[in-house]
Design a protein around this motif. Structure first.
Motif, mmCIF file in Angstrom:
data_model
loop_
_atom_site.group_PDB
_atom_site.id
_atom_site.type_symbol
_atom_site.label_atom_id
_atom_site.label_comp_id
_atom_site.label_asym_id
_atom_site.label_seq_id
_atom_site.Cartn_x
_atom_site.Cartn_y
_atom_site.Cartn_z
ATOM 1 N N SER A 65 -1.360 2.521 -4.627
ATOM 2 C CA SER A 65 -0.554 2.609 -3.403
ATOM 3 C C SER A 65 0.728 3.394 -3.626
ATOM 4 O O SER A 65 1.683 3.260 -2.863
ATOM 5 C CB SER A 65 -0.222 1.199 -2.916
ATOM 6 O OG SER A 65 0.490 0.483 -3.937
ATOM 7 N N TYR A 100 -1.439 1.271 2.501
ATOM 8 C CA TYR A 100 -2.866 0.979 2.623
ATOM 9 C C TYR A 100 -3.416 1.352 4.009
ATOM 10 O O TYR A 100 -4.545 1.801 4.132
ATOM 11 C CB TYR A 100 -3.118 -0.509 2.377
ATOM 12 C CG TYR A 100 -2.810 -0.957 0.971
ATOM 13 C CD1 TYR A 100 -3.623 -0.578 -0.099
ATOM 14 C CD2 TYR A 100 -1.704 -1.755 0.703
ATOM 15 C CE1 TYR A 100 -3.339 -0.987 -1.391
ATOM 16 C CE2 TYR A 100 -1.414 -2.168 -0.589
ATOM 17 C CZ TYR A 100 -2.231 -1.784 -1.625
ATOM 18 O OH TYR A 100 -1.941 -2.183 -2.909
ATOM 19 N N SER A 134 -8.518 2.503 0.229
ATOM 20 C CA SER A 134 -7.675 1.323 0.411
ATOM 21 C C SER A 134 -8.180 0.150 -0.421
ATOM 22 O O SER A 134 -7.398 -0.585 -1.038
ATOM 23 C CB SER A 134 -7.648 0.958 1.900
ATOM 24 O OG SER A 134 -6.913 -0.222 2.087
ATOM 25 N N TYR A 146 -6.114 -1.483 -3.538
ATOM 26 C CA TYR A 146 -5.638 -2.875 -3.488
ATOM 27 C C TYR A 146 -5.920 -3.612 -4.794
ATOM 28 O O TYR A 146 -5.132 -4.448 -5.228
ATOM 29 C CB TYR A 146 -6.295 -3.610 -2.316
ATOM 30 C CG TYR A 146 -5.756 -5.009 -2.140
ATOM 31 C CD1 TYR A 146 -4.528 -5.217 -1.512
ATOM 32 C CD2 TYR A 146 -6.457 -6.119 -2.632
ATOM 33 C CE1 TYR A 146 -4.013 -6.493 -1.372
ATOM 34 C CE2 TYR A 146 -5.937 -7.399 -2.492
ATOM 35 C CZ TYR A 146 -4.721 -7.574 -1.861
ATOM 36 O OH TYR A 146 -4.199 -8.844 -1.729
ATOM 37 N N SER A 180 -1.295 -0.744 -8.566
ATOM 38 C CA SER A 180 -0.780 -1.165 -7.250
ATOM 39 C C SER A 180 -0.110 -2.534 -7.326
ATOM 40 O O SER A 180 0.805 -2.818 -6.547
ATOM 41 C CB SER A 180 -1.917 -1.216 -6.229
ATOM 42 O OG SER A 180 -2.490 0.048 -6.025
#
Length: 241
Positions: A177, A182, A190, A194, A199
């Motif tokens: 990220s 996101y 995404s 995650y 991230s």
């Protein structure tokens, strides 16, 4: 603890004496901050440098930690590791001294990037936020330092390790990220971002900008760090040169 500090000081002195490597390690994250943080047009943030600064800080730690594995490769090639293993000090002290050095080096580099971000106009966190950011970066550094050292135990030459570093570092960064939130990513990216440990650190620092503490992300980082360090110690205890 005395033995850990001895091995830490040895690697620190060797790093400081190589002035070119100190400067070159800062060029890439500084370039990202200047050319991407200030020039990239975005629609999701009016002050993009605030958004990207946590990503660049974690990128700095990522690069410093993954490069750390090459220290063990050089020690293996030059025969120093063989001599260290023959000394009365415990094997854990060799390993923990190296992880301590790699993490400290990353935090020093991150400090330079943090100051540069402030000069370029990034908003500063509160003193407590800055302290927590260093804690998150240290946790991330320990995780990646142990990971890179473990990989170095399996490889026998510097070229192989450099290839591994190049193969892992950029994909980890670009599937995180760091560059965008996101909700503007494609769904597949995404999902990858995650669950990317990079991230975890970025989101935790970015949450501090909003005055919140992302305990779930910090907890995931801590759990991964314990597991990887534990495996690295187990592997290092059984190493033969």
């Amino acid at each position: 603890m005395k033995d850990i500090i001895y091995y830490f000081e040895r690697d620190m002195l060797r790093w400081v004496r190589g002035r070119i490597s100190v400067v070159s390690a800062l060029i890439m994250p500084a370039a990202w901050l200047v050319f991407v943080g200030l020039a990239l047009p975005t629609t999701f943030s009016e002050h993009y440098i605030d958004f990207i600064t946590p990503g660049i800080l974690v990128l700095t730690m990522l690069g410093a930690s993954l490069q750390g594995g090459s220290l063990l490769i050089f020690d293996k090639i030059l025969g120093f590791l063989n001599k260290f293993l023959a000394l009365p000090s415990s094997r854990e002290s060799i390993l923990l001294g190296k992880i301590l050095f790699i993490t400290t080096r990353g935090l020093i580099q991150a400090t330079v990037i943090l100051v540069l971000a402030w000069v370029l106009g990034a908003s500063l966190l509160s003193p407590a936020g800055i302290l927590l950011s260093y804690g998150i970066l240290a946790l991330f550094g320990i995780l990646l330092s142990a990971f890179s050292t473990t990989i170095a135990l399996y490889l026998s030459d510097h070229d192989s390790y450099a290839a591994f570093n190049a193969m892992v570092s950029m994909p980890l960064f670009f599937t995180s990220s760091a560059l965008m939130p996101y909700d503007v990513m494609p769904p597949w990216l995404s999902m990858l971002a995650y669950w990317n440990p990079v991230s975890f650190a970025i989101d935790a620092i970015r949450s501090l900008q909003g005055g919140a503490i992302a305990w779930t992300r910090i907890g995931a980082l801590a759990l991964l760090a314990v597991l990887v360090v534990g495996f690295c110690i187990h592997k290092f205890r059984t190493i033969t040169i």
